[in-house]
Design an enzyme around this catalytic site. Sequence first.
Site, mmCIF file in Angstrom:
data_model
loop_
_atom_site.group_PDB
_atom_site.id
_atom_site.type_symbol
_atom_site.label_atom_id
_atom_site.label_comp_id
_atom_site.label_asym_id
_atom_site.label_seq_id
_atom_site.Cartn_x
_atom_site.Cartn_y
_atom_site.Cartn_z
ATOM 1 N N HIS A 21 6.740 16.930 8.147
ATOM 2 C CA HIS A 21 5.878 15.799 7.820
ATOM 3 C C HIS A 21 4.951 16.117 6.653
ATOM 4 C CE1 HIS A 21 7.290 14.767 11.845
ATOM 5 N NE2 HIS A 21 7.051 13.516 11.512
ATOM 6 N N LEU A 42 0.831 -1.206 0.000
ATOM 7 C CA LEU A 42 0.000 0.000 0.000
ATOM 8 C C LEU A 42 0.864 1.253 0.000
ATOM 9 C CD1 LEU A 42 -2.830 1.208 0.104
ATOM 10 C CD2 LEU A 42 -2.681 1.138 2.606
ATOM 11 N N ARG A 100 4.383 5.997 6.030
ATOM 12 C CA ARG A 100 5.660 5.841 6.726
ATOM 13 C C ARG A 100 5.660 4.528 7.522
ATOM 14 N NH1 ARG A 100 10.993 6.076 7.700
ATOM 15 N NH2 ARG A 100 11.551 6.828 9.770
ATOM 16 N N CYS A 101 6.623 3.656 7.221
ATOM 17 C CA CYS A 101 6.739 2.378 7.904
ATOM 18 C C CYS A 101 8.134 2.247 8.507
ATOM 19 C CB CYS A 101 6.501 1.220 6.934
ATOM 20 S SG CYS A 101 4.877 1.225 6.164
#
Length: 783
Positions: free
Chosen positions: A722, A28, A543-544
Amino acid sequence: MTDTTTAVPDLGSGTVLGYPRVGPRRELKKSIEAFWAGRATAADVEATATELRRRTRTRLAELGLRTDVPAIPSAFSFYDHMLDAATVVGAIPARFAGLADADGRLDLAGYSTVARGAGDDLPAEMTKWFDTNYHYLVPEIGPGTVFRFADDRPVREFAEALAEGVLTRPVLVGPVTFLALAKAAEGSPEGFVPLDRLADLLPVYAQLLEAFAAAGATWVQLDEPALVSDAIDVPADRVYAALTEAYAALATDLARPARPAILVGAPYGGLGDALPVLAATDVEGLTLDLVRGTLPTGPVAGLAGKTVVGGVIDGHNVWRADLGAALDTLEALQALAGPESRILAGTSTSLLHVPHDVEDEPNLDPTLRGWLAFADQKVAEVAVLAKGLAEGRAVVAAELAASAASLANRTTAPGVVRPEVRARLAGLTDADFHRGDYAARAAAQQERLHLPPLPTTTIGSFPQTPEIRKARAAHAKGEITTEQYEAEMRAEIKRVVELQEEIGLDVLVHGEPERNDMVQYFAENLDGFAVTQNGWVQSYGSRCVRPPILWGDVSRPAPITVDWTTYTASLTDKPVKGMLTGPVTILAWSFVRNDQPLGDTANQVALALRDEIGDLEAAGIPVIQVDEPALRELLPLRAADQPAYLDWSVASFRLATAGVREDLQIHTHLCYSEFGEIIGAIDGLDADVTSIEAARSKMEILGDIAGAGYPRGIGPGVYDIHSPRVPSEGEVEELLRSAVGSIDVRQVWVNPDCGLKTRRYEEVTPSLEHIIEATRAVRATLA
């Protein structure tokens, strides 16, 4: 009133409260970022999302969750579940209202703009989701916000599953938590709180429930984690009154079968005094977090006859459960609730917070892998407990024995306990936790650094370019040598230093090109940690991160950052900051051992960092930043538990930083948190300079800082990193003037909100240039 002649539908004997949604290979993330970059269409993203949802349902069924009852949750999101709730009820910030169609619905581009901002329109504010490392987007609700059933996407996703033969359980943020976590929209009158609008919001939730029922849903899960927390701005009695009002409207006045049965989720802690209030409503089911919380001490009025999910499998951490003890807890819960209640085995929280599958980690030590349970293993554990509940312990005797054997193996394995580490901790004295007088330190540091008023710096990282990532991947695959890789990283550091000097920053950083992640990098260089290959967890939006696994006693076998930092210092005459991640943040953003007090583990990490700081000091580095962005994140949700946490967390930071001489300047950084309630702890860190998030909230924190009389350097962020938008010079100058108008100008530093790793140089360079120009403009007005 509720139609009591309508039987409560079956929910099975085991379920989970949610499941990871970005995909095991971050499918995703990659798809939506391609859409943002113009390389994919909205239809492409929808296709990826549809396939991910299908794969999730298939996998959960394979692991033992039933498909004929709604044991499988439907809890997908393109970005954030709080943003999803806002779009469903039409509560889009006013500045983005023009993005919605006539019915109030956002397309994927509009939804993304609310999340990420565009032009002069700031994105929705972001903050931490309870005590997790997940960030949510804060709804903006005012007296004039118009609520309407604007988007039926959750209903369509339920129907998608049903068409494939899977009866799912839709999951949404409940109305009380949605409003309790919202902020008052700009221009709201003094004293207004979003929870004032509950009566206006409830009819929309009622419409949503009716739409689910019409589509065939038998259960809907409404998550109300606000019930387990004292750390929200709304008093508990107001939350309880809202709970009663909300579920009178939704569960009493809206009778079944016009609506599905309602399961109220209460993850992240014990319900405490909220339990009897919730049990007294006509909701058909509720969840109990029995990992962070405990069983009720006695019978609870109203609980009899309800469906209760006993959250005995930890959705917050990665260790295998003690299945025997978990089954004991579920049996005790059945005895408390009575034979007419239905008790289900479940997870304490959504599995959003853990990676997909430990079997997808071939590089982990097999012994360690045997101690772990990622999302898929936790689902399997729930299935075992459900079977044990339904058919008796004898049927799952082999699984219970395997669980006990794993726990026993873990207690005796080499490295879990190291006597030399324990002895060093035992030898600490009070002096190891304290530095000298701040006024003397400040004078010595200024004498050494010669900084101008409003000194400028960055938080540490610079963009991780495709070239950096390519070199790191090539090195990991053995396609380039370590010498070649390090040469490329040094070339990047040199370029970053030259850029900072050209822009005009006062205190420089090396940009951290060699670091994959601010926690993982240190975990790879400390004993007692392991890192994963595919252990991705969503932090916010796309963001992972891959949290390391802290499994044993911690020590530092060799210097970690000294060579990179001294190389950087050799390239410039300006002060250079050494960059370290603090002990609390290393714990918060790792999966931490659960077999000893967190404070003990934090002090082990602090001693390793103290050794690193000592080596940086000996190498002549004049400024060292020890980042603690997660300090507020780990704060317990219950006020009674907070003092003990603040004591050990502050002490661990001071243990790491207190061993340096007075002319070495210690910085720290905190981000995306509500700081007012822990301002005393921030003061207690005794850092010489603290930088904080402040741009999205437009310097709201400054009132707390000024009111507390905070005495040391403070860097309220003037650039929200961000978001991809570039702040104008005027915007930065306005924020900076607000800062110097609120606190002593001699305390103020100028910096972005956070590190620049996730941004592109096309955004970063002009943003930093605007910061410098705005700083010069404000300096020129100082007496």
